[in-house]
Design a protein around this motif. Structure first.
Motif: not given
Length: 404
Positions: A254-263, A289-296, A231-238
């Protein structure tokens, strides 16, 4: 500082010790951040999978080999759709502009599915009045199949999409989800496959400005089921909420690999997955996995995973990861825990005349119900609670087996 090349790598190796022997040229350098992983929808550009890769080492690769790199049937399949006004489903061609908007394959299995499908199912939610659509698949059969689905919540729309999976399956698929600016969209994926079913799925999501997205994954049936939301939270305020529930019985993986990217700036993310395990060989995997990007700037993020072990012979792998590339955030954190019943809870219930078996049942239902209630559809919530209850009752009776 030493620059590592194929010739100067440790112990004289020609690639990094974590893998990458067959990676494309230049890809042998370890990935430094989650967003930098190699992406391609062409399976031939991905290295061969041998089960030692970080993305596959916890998965029983031999069981799903045909889905990773085998030939797939990509023809349209039978499905049943029930919907209200403002939601619809149709088949679209591979060349449709809606395909490829939300993401690209990071794994060979995902690329294999992308390369194989003939037509994609398009599910569209429109209008500001709440709408709903349920797409049910129950006749996929035992042929290895590749599929592609595109879900679009149009600008300022409100709706819920339910993907209901039952019966036999040998399925690998990609699900693209686009939540346009100001939209409010919930997507629920329910896996109640037959005991021998195999299912590998990647959900790619992009969430626009001031949009709200809720994703709920419920997995109860199947031999090997792996559902990976990206999941990419791409827009401001998403705003993104990712919930998951899984109940593994004997022999189930049963497997789940979750990725959330704060863009975007001022985004909010919540990840909450809960699982229960019972029976010899029950295995669950959760990687968050949670990634908080440089513009977030202004990000508020938290992820957690909880597992309840109900018997001996089970294994729950839980790996939370958090990367932060800006210091201007409201908060970020993660947590993981795996354990058995709380003896104090059981004592409290038994002290009030409740049998041990009934007390255990109530504790498990209470533990998992928090996730079920996020679906927002009472009829489905009640049915899933009944399915979990049936699992517990059959386990207490000694019958075991996977979810039906």
């Amino acid at each position: 500082m030493t620059v590592v090349t194929p010739e100067t790598n440790q112990h004289g190796a020609k690639a990094h010790s974590d893998g990458g022997w067959d990676a494309p040229e230049g890809a042998y350098v370890p990935v430094q951040t989650r967003s930098a992983r190699f992406k391609s929808n062409d399976p031939s550009e991905h290295p061969a999978v041998d089960g030692r890769e970080a993305e596959w080492k916890l998965t029983p690769v031999p069981f799903v080999r045909e889905l990773i790199d085998g030939e797939l049937d990509g023809s349209p399949y039978a499905f049943l759709a029930t919907q209200t006004e403002g939601a619809d489903a149709e088949w679209i061609d591979r060349t449709d502009a809606r395909i490829g908007v939300a993401g690209q394959a990071e794994e060979k299995s995902s690329a294999n599915a992308w390369n194989s499908f003939e037509k994609a199912m398009s599910i569209t939610v429109t209008g500001e009045e709440p709408s709903e659509i349920t797409v049910s698949r129950s006749m996929l059969g035992t042929t290895a199949r590749g599929a592609h689905t595109v879900i679009t919540g149009t600008r300022h729309s409100r709706g819920r999409v339910i993907l209901q999976n039952t019966g036999d399956a040998r399925l690998v698929e990609n699900v693209e989800i686009v939540v346009e600016d100001g939209a409010h969209l919930t997507v629920v994926s329910v896996q109640e496959w037959s005991d021998d079913a195999l299912h590998l799925a990647t959900h790619f999501v992009t969430v626009g400005r001031d949009a709200t997205f809720r994703h709920v994954v419920v997995t109860l049936g199947g031999k090997v089921v792996r559902v990976n939301p990206s999941v990419a939270l791409a827009g401001e305020g998403a705003d993104g909420e990712l919930f998951g529930l899984y109940f593994a019985d004997a022999g189930q993986h049963l497997e789940q690999r979750v990725y959330m990217h704060h863009e975007g700036a001022n985004t909010k993310g919540r990840v909450n997955y809960k699982g229960a395990l019972q029976g010899e060989g029950a295995h669950t995997v959760w990687v968050g996995d949670v990634l908080i990007g440089p513009n977030a700037a202004g990000t508020d993020s938290y992820e957690q995973n909880r597992n309840l072990v109900l018997s001996e012979g089970t294994r729950a792998d839980s790996i939370p990861n958090l990367e932060i590339e800006t210091g201007e955030i409201l908060g970020a954190g993660h947590a993981s825990a795996t354990g058995r019943f709380d003896d104090e809870q059981l004592f409290y219930l038994q002290a009030r005349g409740i049998t041990e078996q009934e007390a255990r049942r109530l504790v498990v239902l209470g533990f998992l119900t928090e996730i079920i209630q996020k679906i927002g559809k009472p009829e489905l919530e009640q049915r899933l609670q009944a399915s979990i209850d049936d699992e517990l009752n059959r386990s207490a009776a000694g019958t075991g087996g996977g979810a039906k």
